[in-house]
Design a protein around this motif. Structure first.
Motif, short mmCIF file in Angstrom:
data_model
loop_
_atom_site.label_atom_id
_atom_site.label_comp_id
_atom_site.label_asym_id
_atom_site.label_seq_id
_atom_site.Cartn_x
_atom_site.Cartn_y
_atom_site.Cartn_z
N SER A 25 0.83 -1.21 0.00
CA SER A 25 0.00 0.00 0.00
C SER A 25 0.86 1.26 0.00
CB SER A 25 -0.93 0.01 1.22
OG SER A 25 -1.78 -1.12 1.21
N GLU A 26 2.09 1.12 0.49
CA GLU A 26 3.00 2.28 0.53
C GLU A 26 3.78 2.45 -0.77
OE1 GLU A 26 1.76 0.85 4.30
OE2 GLU A 26 3.03 -0.22 2.87
N GLY A 27 3.65 1.49 -1.69
CA GLY A 27 4.27 1.65 -3.00
C GLY A 27 5.48 0.80 -3.28
N THR A 28 5.88 -0.09 -2.40
CA THR A 28 7.01 -0.97 -2.65
C THR A 28 6.61 -2.06 -3.64
OG1 THR A 28 7.92 -0.60 -0.44
CG2 THR A 28 8.69 -2.55 -1.62
N MET A 29 7.30 -2.15 -4.75
CA MET A 29 6.94 -3.13 -5.78
C MET A 29 7.49 -4.50 -5.40
SD MET A 29 7.67 -0.70 -9.10
CE MET A 29 7.11 -1.93 -10.29
N LEU A 30 6.60 -5.48 -5.32
CA LEU A 30 6.99 -6.80 -4.82
C LEU A 30 7.59 -7.69 -5.90
CD1 LEU A 30 3.96 -7.62 -2.48
CD2 LEU A 30 6.04 -6.30 -2.01
N LEU A 31 7.40 -7.35 -7.16
CA LEU A 31 7.92 -8.19 -8.24
C LEU A 31 9.17 -7.58 -8.89
CD1 LEU A 31 4.62 -9.40 -9.96
CD2 LEU A 31 5.94 -10.46 -8.12
N GLU A 32 9.73 -6.58 -8.24
CA GLU A 32 10.99 -5.97 -8.67
C GLU A 32 12.06 -6.36 -7.66
OE1 GLU A 32 13.39 -4.67 -10.98
OE2 GLU A 32 11.55 -3.62 -11.59
N PRO A 33 12.98 -7.29 -8.01
CA PRO A 33 13.88 -7.88 -7.02
C PRO A 33 14.64 -6.88 -6.17
CG PRO A 33 14.11 -8.98 -9.14
CD PRO A 33 13.20 -7.81 -9.37
N SER A 34 15.28 -5.92 -6.80
CA SER A 34 16.12 -4.99 -6.02
C SER A 34 15.29 -4.15 -5.07
CB SER A 34 16.91 -4.09 -6.97
OG SER A 34 16.04 -3.34 -7.80
N ILE A 35 14.06 -3.79 -5.48
CA ILE A 35 13.23 -2.92 -4.66
C ILE A 35 12.74 -3.63 -3.42
CG2 ILE A 35 11.03 -1.68 -4.59
CD1 ILE A 35 11.48 -0.87 -7.48
N ILE A 36 12.18 -4.84 -3.57
CA ILE A 36 11.64 -5.53 -2.39
C ILE A 36 12.76 -6.01 -1.48
CG2 ILE A 36 11.41 -7.70 -3.68
CD1 ILE A 36 9.17 -8.49 -1.81
N ASN A 37 13.87 -6.45 -2.06
CA ASN A 37 14.97 -6.91 -1.21
C ASN A 37 15.57 -5.77 -0.40
OD1 ASN A 37 14.56 -9.46 -2.17
ND2 ASN A 37 16.36 -9.50 -3.51
N GLU A 38 15.69 -4.61 -1.02
CA GLU A 38 16.23 -3.45 -0.30
C GLU A 38 15.26 -2.96 0.77
OE1 GLU A 38 17.68 1.16 -1.19
OE2 GLU A 38 17.38 -0.24 -2.85
N ALA A 39 13.96 -2.93 0.43
CA ALA A 39 12.97 -2.44 1.39
C ALA A 39 12.86 -3.35 2.60
CB ALA A 39 11.60 -2.31 0.70
N SER A 40 13.04 -4.64 2.39
CA SER A 40 12.92 -5.61 3.49
C SER A 40 14.24 -5.87 4.19
CB SER A 40 12.38 -6.94 2.95
OG SER A 40 13.30 -7.50 2.01
N GLY A 41 15.36 -5.49 3.52
CA GLY A 41 16.67 -5.83 4.07
C GLY A 41 16.92 -7.32 4.04
#
Length: 701
Positions: A353-369
């Motif tokens: 809901s905040e805009g983190t794209m779950l199917l973009e590897p670098s984005i979700i991995n960075e957001a989740s650490g």
């Protein structure tokens, strides 16, 4: 600096062109009650547009929103409102694929004889109508005809002409879904709930998960005067007979060719875009498609409920705009034989809901650490496709897809997913715990050997258009969806099956398993559904079938899979459909299929009796006896369908009639067309229907 573009809509005319400007788009979004537009009117009543972000406004601030909506509507010339909903079984037959009753906000004051306006909060958020004639599959008894409407707060209110459209759900007195949207909203809720659970275990806290989609809409535009010479196009939306023209799509010369100013097609498409822009629909792309007279529009991505609502309105605008330009728009999947049919590619993406794209590897991995976050999500989706491929096939079982799937224009009815070699290698390393590192998609440099074009980078992997569900970087593309469909069911299925796997993963993690181990187990179990090769190749199709990947060639049988115990359990567990709603939906889909075939068969009878036989007799050549016996065969088949007891049995017989009997009879009719002189043939031919560039006069300016 102004540039010359096609003459259409407002703007200064210079010969056959007008000066390019943003004037036609100055009203973009003003017909959409959201953002700055809504804010302006809500502030007059002590509120702001932020109020609309919380669905509770329907309980706590309905009167405030209603006053603002009425002010906005009246200022823009709208004094009528409608609760706009999505009945089932609408594709291919119902204009706009929607249901609506228009009510005026004007009232007559009998005491002093004045007109006044009235639009209260309770009127905005809820409505009631007669649901007796909408498909319901037994969810509503004959003597309980009420249909109840409630505003869908996830999709903005909009206006067109003199009418305010209120996107709504449509349910029975007991809350059973009588529409396409209610199950979609439930599936969205399930995906958000279970996605939030799973993400919390891989290091990403969120308030929820949403689906963003983009819908590519393919159509045919044909000359209206020739359309009136084709009863099958008028009654069924496709040609049920017709000899091929000497020219088809063999040269692929129509694909992305110049949009000619010598035909009305470009003017028509320009007006369609401008009408869409007024409604805040970002219909960004237009181009010619492969088949003669075939075209495509594509919008920007957006929230699934809004995108589906907008696609329905785009389809309506397309059908209503074409006649203004002497054309007819055909939205059916396969209007013409032996050239490509039309699809509606459903590009599907997940985000928080905040805009983190779950199917973009670098984005979700960075957001989740967490470097394992992306493979965990992908493993769940791969498992969903393998487990519930039958439901994905069911969701695209529109009548028109009978003739389209696997015909070198759409993937075959075998449900696999293409990930590409780089992504597959990355997930395989993860699956085998071999330490492959972060996902880094390959690129290559193209050097064309000319100083005029400098070397440039392209992805190392090409597109795979033969896969039904390829990964395209940050999204999956469900390529097999039919052009005439309301894709609510498609997205209901995608969200439900993904939610179920998210829940399964979360349950295992909460029971003590590590997220990586759960994902690895799933990939090992479901790896067979990943296929990066040519899905059109018959040897590959046999291999996939033998491996146990879902393959259901018959749309009728695919629909029947809706009520298998596995799938009923899924929908009930996720809170999307009850068992009764599953049974009702299957019956409705089968009845829709049978009704479509019956209309086609009866039209074929009329065309043979009223056109083909008289033409053959007038010419003194042609298969007269075979034509007469064909009529008898069609009538016998229809009688057998009527005698069948269940919707499923009727649909099974209808499929045989359509894909066997009628195809054989078509060959007889086409043989007659081949020998009857042109001046004695009363039906418009493929040559007259399919080649605007060669057969239609240029527009007058």
């Amino acid at each position: 600096m102004a540039r010359a573009i096609r003459a259409s809509g407002p703007g200064a005319q210079i010969g056959a062109v007008r000066l390019a400007s943003l004037e036609p788009f100055s009203d973009f979004g003003k017909a959409l009650f959201k953002g700055t537009v809504a804010d302006e009117y809500l502030k007059k009543h002590g509120a702001s547009a932020e109020l609309l972000d919380d669905p509770s406004w329907t309980k706590n601030n309905a009167d405030t929103v209603a006053k603002a909506v009425m002010d906005w509507g009246l200022d823009n010339g709208a004094n009528v409102y409608t609760h706009w909903f999505q009945p089932m079984a609408a594709s291919g037959v119902r204009h706009g694929l929607s249901g609506q009753v228009h009510n005026s906000v004007l009232e007559f004051d009998h005491k002093n004889g004045d007109l006044k306006t009235s639009f209260k909060g309770k009127t905005l958020v809820k409505g009631e109508t007669d649901g007796s004639s909408f498909p319901n599959g037994g969810l509503r008894a004959t003597h309980t005809a009420g249909g109840y409407l409630a505003v869908d707060t996830s999709s903005p209110i909009f206006l067109r002409g003199d009418t305010i459209f209120i996107p709504s759900v449509f349910v029975s007195y007991y809350g059973a879904a009588l529409d396409e949207k209610t199950p979609l909203l439930r599936a969205n809720e399930a995906l958000s709930t279970e996605g939030k659970r799973l993400l919390s275990h891989i290091g990403l806290d969120t308030s929820g998960v949403i689906t963003n989609i983009g819908l590519e809409q393919e159509i045919f535009l044909i000359p209206r005067e020739q359309y009136y010479r084709r009863p099958d196009l008028q009654m069924a939306g496709r040609t049920i007979i017709g000899k091929n023209a000497p020219r088809g799509q063999e040269m692929c010369d129509h694909y992305m060719a110049a949009m000619s100013s010598a035909t009305p097609a470009l003017d028509c498409m320009t007006e369609i875009q401008e009408e869409a822009y007024k409604l805040g629909i970002p219909l960004k792309t237009r181009h010619r498609e492969v088949a003669p007279n075939q075209y495509e529009f594509a919008p920007l991505f957006g929230l699934n409920t809004t995108q589906i609502d907008q696609n329905l309105m785009v389809m309506q605008i397309i059908e209503e705009t074409a006649p203004k330009h002497g054309l007819v728009a055909l939205l059916q999947e396969k209007p013409f034989n032996d050239v490509n049919g039309s699809g509606k590619h459903n590009n599907w993406s997940l985000a928080t809901s905040e805009g983190t794209m779950l199917l973009e590897p670098s984005i979700i991995n960075e957001a989740s650490g967490n470097p394992d976050a992306f493979p965990v999500v992908m493993a769940a989706i791969v498992a969903a496709v393998d487990t519930y491929g039958d439901l994905m096939r069911m969701a695209i079982a529109s009548p028109g897809n009978d003739f389209r799937l696997g015909a070198c224009e759409a993937p075959p009815a075998i449900v696999s997913t293409y990930l590409g070699d780089d992504m597959t290698s990355y997930l395989e390393s993860f699956k085998n715990n071999s330490g492959g590192g972060a996902y880094s998609p390959g690129k290559k440099t193209l050097d064309l050997g000319t100083s005029s074009v400098l070397p440039f980078e392209v992805p190392a992997e090409d597109r795979n258009r033969t896969s039904p569900f390829p990964y395209g970087g940050a999204r999956f593309e469900f390529r097999a969806v039919g052009s005439s469909q309301n894709v609510s069911l498609v997205n209901t299925v995608l969200n439900t099956i993904t939610a179920a796997k998210f829940a399964e993963f979360a349950d295992a993690i909460e029971a003590g398993a590590s997220p990586a181990d759960v994902a690895r187990d799933a990939l090992n179990k479901h790896w067979k559904v990943i296929f990066n090769g040519d899905n059109y190749d018959e040897d590959n199709q046999a291999m996939l079938t033998d491996s146990g990947v879902w393959r259901i060639d018959s749309g009728v049988e695919a629909i029947h899979s809706l009520t298998t115990p596995k799938n009923v359990e899924l929908f009930e567990k996720m809170g999307v459909l009850t068992a009764a709603e599953c049974e009702a939906k299957e019956a409705i889909l089968h009845d829709h299929y049978t009704g479509t075939v019956e209309m086609e068969a009866l039209t074929m009878v009329d065309m043979i009796n009223q056109h083909i036989i008289p033409s053959v007799k007038a010419a003194g050549v042609g298969p007269l006896d075979d034509l007469s016996s064909s009529v008898a065969s069609l009538k016998e088949s229809l009688a057998a369908i009527h005698a069948a007891e269940t919707s499923y049995e009727k649909a099974q017989l209808a499929r045989v009639l359509r894909l066997e009997t009628m195809i054989d009879i078509r060959a007889v009719c086409d043989a007659a067309e081949e020998v009857v002189p042109a001046d004695l043939w009363t039906l418009a031919t493929y040559k007259e229907l399919l080649f605007l560039d060669q057969t239609v006069d240029a527009p007058e300016y």
